[in-house]
Design a protein around this motif. Structure first.
Motif, mmCIF file in Angstrom:
data_model
loop_
_atom_site.group_PDB
_atom_site.id
_atom_site.type_symbol
_atom_site.label_atom_id
_atom_site.label_comp_id
_atom_site.label_asym_id
_atom_site.label_seq_id
_atom_site.Cartn_x
_atom_site.Cartn_y
_atom_site.Cartn_z
ATOM 1 N N ASN A 1 0.819 -1.221 0.000
ATOM 2 C CA ASN A 1 0.000 0.000 0.000
ATOM 3 C C ASN A 1 0.848 1.264 0.000
ATOM 4 O O ASN A 1 0.318 2.369 -0.011
ATOM 5 N N LEU A 2 2.159 1.090 0.028
ATOM 6 C CA LEU A 2 3.027 2.267 -0.003
ATOM 7 C C LEU A 2 2.865 2.974 -1.346
ATOM 8 O O LEU A 2 2.705 2.323 -2.391
ATOM 9 N N THR A 3 2.925 4.284 -1.325
ATOM 10 C CA THR A 3 2.714 5.067 -2.548
ATOM 11 C C THR A 3 3.701 4.644 -3.638
ATOM 12 O O THR A 3 3.317 4.477 -4.802
ATOM 13 N N GLY A 4 4.944 4.452 -3.262
ATOM 14 C CA GLY A 4 5.965 4.074 -4.236
ATOM 15 C C GLY A 4 5.631 2.757 -4.917
ATOM 16 O O GLY A 4 5.773 2.614 -6.137
ATOM 17 N N TYR A 5 5.157 1.791 -4.132
ATOM 18 C CA TYR A 5 4.832 0.484 -4.719
ATOM 19 C C TYR A 5 3.664 0.610 -5.691
ATOM 20 O O TYR A 5 3.657 0.003 -6.772
ATOM 21 N N ARG A 6 2.697 1.441 -5.325
ATOM 22 C CA ARG A 6 1.525 1.595 -6.199
ATOM 23 C C ARG A 6 1.911 2.315 -7.492
ATOM 24 O O ARG A 6 1.361 2.039 -8.554
ATOM 25 N N ILE A 7 2.879 3.217 -7.399
ATOM 26 C CA ILE A 7 3.356 3.893 -8.617
ATOM 27 C C ILE A 7 4.142 2.891 -9.482
ATOM 28 O O ILE A 7 4.010 2.872 -10.704
ATOM 29 N N LEU A 8 4.936 2.066 -8.826
ATOM 30 C CA LEU A 8 5.698 1.035 -9.554
ATOM 31 C C LEU A 8 4.764 0.198 -10.422
ATOM 32 O O LEU A 8 5.024 -0.055 -11.606
ATOM 33 N N LYS A 9 3.641 -0.220 -9.826
ATOM 34 C CA LYS A 9 2.673 -1.044 -10.576
ATOM 35 C C LYS A 9 2.159 -0.298 -11.806
ATOM 36 O O LYS A 9 2.033 -0.859 -12.895
ATOM 37 N N ARG A 10 1.884 0.978 -11.626
ATOM 38 C CA ARG A 10 1.341 1.760 -12.756
ATOM 39 C C ARG A 10 2.392 1.970 -13.838
ATOM 40 O O ARG A 10 2.062 1.955 -15.025
ATOM 41 N N ILE A 11 3.613 2.169 -13.436
ATOM 42 C CA ILE A 11 4.671 2.370 -14.441
ATOM 43 C C ILE A 11 4.831 1.092 -15.257
ATOM 44 O O ILE A 11 4.958 1.117 -16.477
ATOM 45 N N LYS A 12 4.792 -0.036 -14.560
ATOM 46 C CA LYS A 12 4.983 -1.306 -15.257
ATOM 47 C C LYS A 12 3.810 -1.608 -16.195
ATOM 48 O O LYS A 12 3.960 -2.370 -17.144
ATOM 49 N N LYS A 13 2.655 -1.027 -15.875
ATOM 50 C CA LYS A 13 1.522 -1.201 -16.797
ATOM 51 C C LYS A 13 1.714 -0.344 -18.042
ATOM 52 O O LYS A 13 1.269 -0.703 -19.128
ATOM 53 N N ILE A 14 2.370 0.782 -17.903
ATOM 54 C CA ILE A 14 2.642 1.637 -19.067
ATOM 55 C C ILE A 14 3.608 0.907 -19.989
ATOM 56 O O ILE A 14 3.380 0.778 -21.188
#
Lengths: 641, 219
Positions: A362-375
């Motif tokens: 739930n850390l912000t960084g982890y959630r951003i990581l997921k979104r970047i990898k989706k891009i």
């Protein structure tokens, strides 16, 4: 006599101060925190004390004794700043009075002090004494006693070791679980190492004057001494081992390394002008941005930092969206070549990340990581964090959306070694990024193709098609660790073609055009020919490719050649390329597996797959000149019988 | 009833730091005499303080504000306002290491954000609204009475010491009360006794250690 008397003129009569100096006992210096100090923007009591000790009236020299009151505050007497100042006296290297005896004066009993403040611990350390008698006569007696009885000083490191053992200093209360402490101390140490510490005055100030950081520095000094002693013990063994290595061995190793580097250089396909790095860090402006810019300049990499106001009224989801947009809009152009190659991503970017017992996912960084990898899964995301919790590491470095590197912000380790590792991590990621970003894009394109199959099992074919593509990308990712995975990736892509070629049904596509019973011979690379026969299956008619001579079913090579030639109406150039890829598979990759295909070969294979599977793709990339294409078409037509 | 102005430009920190999160925030919002602007409005007020143009409501008796949101000129503006109106000021910031209190010109408390957002905040604000005499140190659970008593004892001893040295150096015929230093300390002692609401007596002076012990054991 050479004593120092520190006092607050509202708590000690001037007569004492005057007499102290008139009797030449030493110097007396007034200390107080004024209201005007308190309303300074960056006021901090530790900075105020440090400046007092180092910059104001006090002469920087070693004193025989320091007389210090417990309290130096008038508005709130029990702040006991005198006790805090004593810690600074001990832990400020530049003040050079580490072992100087300190005599506290005041009415307080030790238990009273300990009841009110944690700083009372210092009373129980070496070279500290107390007196309730506040008079010049008492000060003189104390000084004489110390001059007569005070034993020779210890080694400074030994003294410091004893001192820190008996005290404990807590970090400022808003420094969440050492995270901010590690963050700032790493920033300062690493910036010092590369000579850009002058760019971070606020952090530098905080770390150089903050009591907690002085305490950490003392701990690290002690640790270093222990490590040095251990290393000294190891030196003899190391020397012996070094002697055992012969010069020839060293030379041989050098040559091998050179070869490996040369091979790697060949494989690095630089698809864009230069790798691009994006820094997403709430402390970027504090100094991390300047630090990375300077560090990366050494390896010719450039960095940009999006302007996100992390510490204002943004919710966690706002921060995530803004970071995601920063990646998508890199250089204001969301096309492939403008995606960042590397994202340096801090794990904790929002106040909510500091809640206790927060699931790392739930850390912000982890959630951003997921979104970047989706891009684009090929974008290399390197997590930068001051948290050394292993469960964070495990969560981030595993799973579908895993990070590609991990930089632990820790000021305690040898900065030289740490910075070398960081550079290596970023350089490696930079080498991987170009290939992986482009591969991911091509694979995504393949995944989106709708293969026109009117088959009973077309769904299962589509499923395995998607699965094989996922596996191919994973294998390509792994190839940065071991080259052989590049071969496996190639084989995985070949498997797609093979599965496709084995579907007999695909050959019924142009029955009308070709006509029932039409036979043809196709030729690839001018070396082999096959004939095509029309057959009637129970449900629908198909064409079967058979070896012209043996009349047996033929291999994928021939089948795909047929697809290229007739289904895709392509040219000889394309057939040659297929011949090349098939040859790679048979001679280089498939059976012996000794040689490793290049990334360029992987791209050729991917483009070929797109050409085969994407109905809209009319030619095999790289596109060829139109005139040349016409000529090739003529040639191809002439070969069809 | 006294009015309080609380300016926090990082509401997410407020939510995370207060022990009961959103319910504590709601409790603060529901207090009529606490003005706690949010979002853009809060930012606008802070900007106008930094530009030295903000016009405070006349009845504001306590201003609480995130120190890092203020520029030097903003802080100066608040300083002038508080001197002029005798308002109290609390500055909180993540970068502050120790709480420091000063009452030279007006009541001013500088403290760390983590020490500000505690379970003591709501009771403190409720109490301050009822009485603006509420001591700012109550916010950090500092036993201000003990602090004043400790200072009182120190000053009593100092005056005793001055008297003693005066006795040694001066003839019996000279009047000790003309020592201006002694007089200054005496004024502070009287003020402290007044703040502590303790009558000066020989008995009290003799028992000061016991009184301090009793007070310290409370905390």
């Amino acid at each position: 006599m050479n004593a120092l008397l520190i006092y607050n003129d509202q708590l000690l009569p001037n007569s004492i101060k005057n007499q102290f100096e008139e009797d030449n006992i030493g110097i007396a210096v007034n200390y107080k925190v004024l209201k005007s100090d308190l309303i300074e923007p960056n006021f901090n009591i530790d900075k105020h004390i440090s400046n007092f000790l180092l910059e104001d009236e006090i002469e920087l020299k070693k004193y025989d004794v320091i007389f210090l009151p417990y309290s130096l505050s008038t508005s709130n007497y029990s702040e006991y700043i005198g006790l805090r100042m004593a810690y600074h006296i001990r832990l400020t290297d530049e003040f050079v009075n580490l072992q100087t005896p300190i005599v506290f004066y005041g009415e307080e009993e030790p238990w009273e002090l300990c009841k009110v403040t944690l700083n009372g611990q210092i009373l129980f350390t070496q070279n500290i004494s107390t007196t309730k008698k506040i008079s010049v006569e008492s000060f003189r007696k104390q000084l004489n006693y110390i001059l007569e009885e005070f034993n020779q000083e210890k080694d400074d490191k030994e003294f410091l070791k004893g001192f820190v053992k008996r005290i404990s200093i807590l970090p400022p209360s808003s420094y969440n679980s050492h995270h901010s402490v590690n963050n700032e101390s790493a920033l300062l140490k690493w910036s010092e190492e590369i000579g850009c510490d002058k760019d971070i005055p606020e952090v530098k100030d905080n770390l150089q004057t903050g009591l907690y950081f002085k305490y950490l520095k003392a701990l690290s000094k002690i640790k270093k001494t222990v490590d040095e002693n251990l290393e000294d013990d190891d030196i003899e063994d190391d020397d012996i081992e070094d002697e055992d290595i012969e010069d020839e061995d060293i030379e041989a190793e050098d040559i091998e390394d050179e070869d490996i580097e040369a091979e790697q250089a060949e494989d690095n396909v630089d698809l864009t002008n230069e790798p691009k790095i994006l820094l997403i860090d709430d402390e970027a402006e504090k100094g991390w941005s300047k630090f990375y810019e300077r560090l990366l300049a050494d390896i010719d990499l450039k960095l940009t930092t999006p302007k996100i106001k992390y510490k204002t009224d943004l919710s966690q989801i706002d921060v995530i969206k803004k970071a995601e947009n920063a990646v998508k809009n890199f250089k204001k152009n969301p096309s492939l070549k403008d995606l960042p190659h590397i994202v340096l991503l801090d794990l904790r970017l929002h106040d909510s990340d500091f809640a206790l017992a927060l699931d790392p996912k739930n850390l912000t960084g982890y959630r951003i990581l997921k979104r970047i990898k989706k891009i684009n899964k090929g974008i290399q995301v390197i997590i930068t964090t001051a948290s050394n919790k292993t469960w964070n590491y495990q969560a981030l470095m595993s799973g579908e959306h895993r990070a590609d590197g991990y930089i632990l912000k820790n000021g305690e380790d040898d900065p030289k070694q740490v910075l070398e590792n960081i550079k290596k991590t970023i350089e490696n990621a930079s080498q991987r990024a170009g290939v992986l970003i482009k591969s991911f894009d091509l694979i995504q394109r393949l995944k989106k193709t709708e293969i026109d199959l009117k088959l009973p099992d077309s769904q299962s074919f589509q499923k395995s098609f998607q699965l094989n593509l996922n596996i191919a990308f994973k294998l390509l990712e792994e190839s940065s660790l071991e080259d052989k995975y590049r071969n496996y990736c190639f084989l995985q892509l070949y498997q797609l073609l093979e599965n496709y070629a084995n579907l007999k049904e695909i050959y019924n596509f142009k029955t009308n055009e070709l006509g029932n019973g039409f036979k043809c011979i196709i030729e690839v690379n001018g070396i082999k020919t096959w004939k095509l026969e029309h057959k009637k299956l129970p449900d629908y008619p198909v064409y079967i490719i058979k070896d012209k001579k043996s009349e047996k079913d033929v291999a994928t090579f021939a089948k795909l050649a047929f697809v290229v030639a007739f289904l895709k109406n392509s040219d000889n150039n394309c057939l040659d390329s297929w011949g090349y890829l098939n040859n790679l598979r048979n001679k280089k990759v498939g059976h012996k597996g000794i040689e490793i295909v290049t990334y360029d070969d992987i791209f050729k294979m991917l483009y070929f797959c797109i050409f085969i599977f994407d109905k809209t793709e009319k030619s095999y990339a790289p596109p060829i000149d139109k005139n040349q294409l016409d000529e090739l078409k003529k040639m191809l037509n002439s070969k069809r019988i | 009833m006294s009015k309080i102005l609380l300016l926090e430009d990082r509401p997410s920190r407020q939510n995370n730091s207060l022990p009961n999160g959103i319910s504590d925030i709601n409790a603060l919002i529901s207090m009529n005499d606490l003005i706690m602007p949010e979002g853009d409005f809060c930012e606008k007020i802070i900007n106008s303080i930094n530009e030295q143009v903000y016009e405070f409501e006349s009845s504001i008796e306590l201003i609480i504000i995130h120190r890092s949101s203020l520029s030097a000129s903003g802080l100066k503006y608040l300083d002038n306002y508080c001197i002029k109106n005798n308002s109290a000021l609390i500055l909180f910031s993540g970068g502050t290491s120790e709480a420091i209190y000063n009452d030279d010109d007006f009541r001013l408390l500088s403290l760390n954000s983590a020490d500000f957002y505690t379970e003591r905040l709501i009771p403190f604000i409720e109490k301050f609204i009822l009485s603006s005499d509420t001591h700012l140190l109550e916010l950090i659970q500092s036993n201000w009475r003990a602090s004043y008593l400790l200072k009182l004892r120190h000053l009593i001893k100092i005056t005793e010491m001055i008297n003693l040295s005066g006795n040694k150096s001066q003839t019996n015929t000279e009047d000790k009360s003309i020592n201006p230093e002694l007089e200054d300390f005496q004024i502070i002692i009287d003020k402290l006794l007044d703040q502590l609401d303790i009558a000066k007596s020989d008995e009290m002076l003799k028992n000061i250690n016991y009184i301090i012990k009793k007070e310290l054991l409370k905390s």
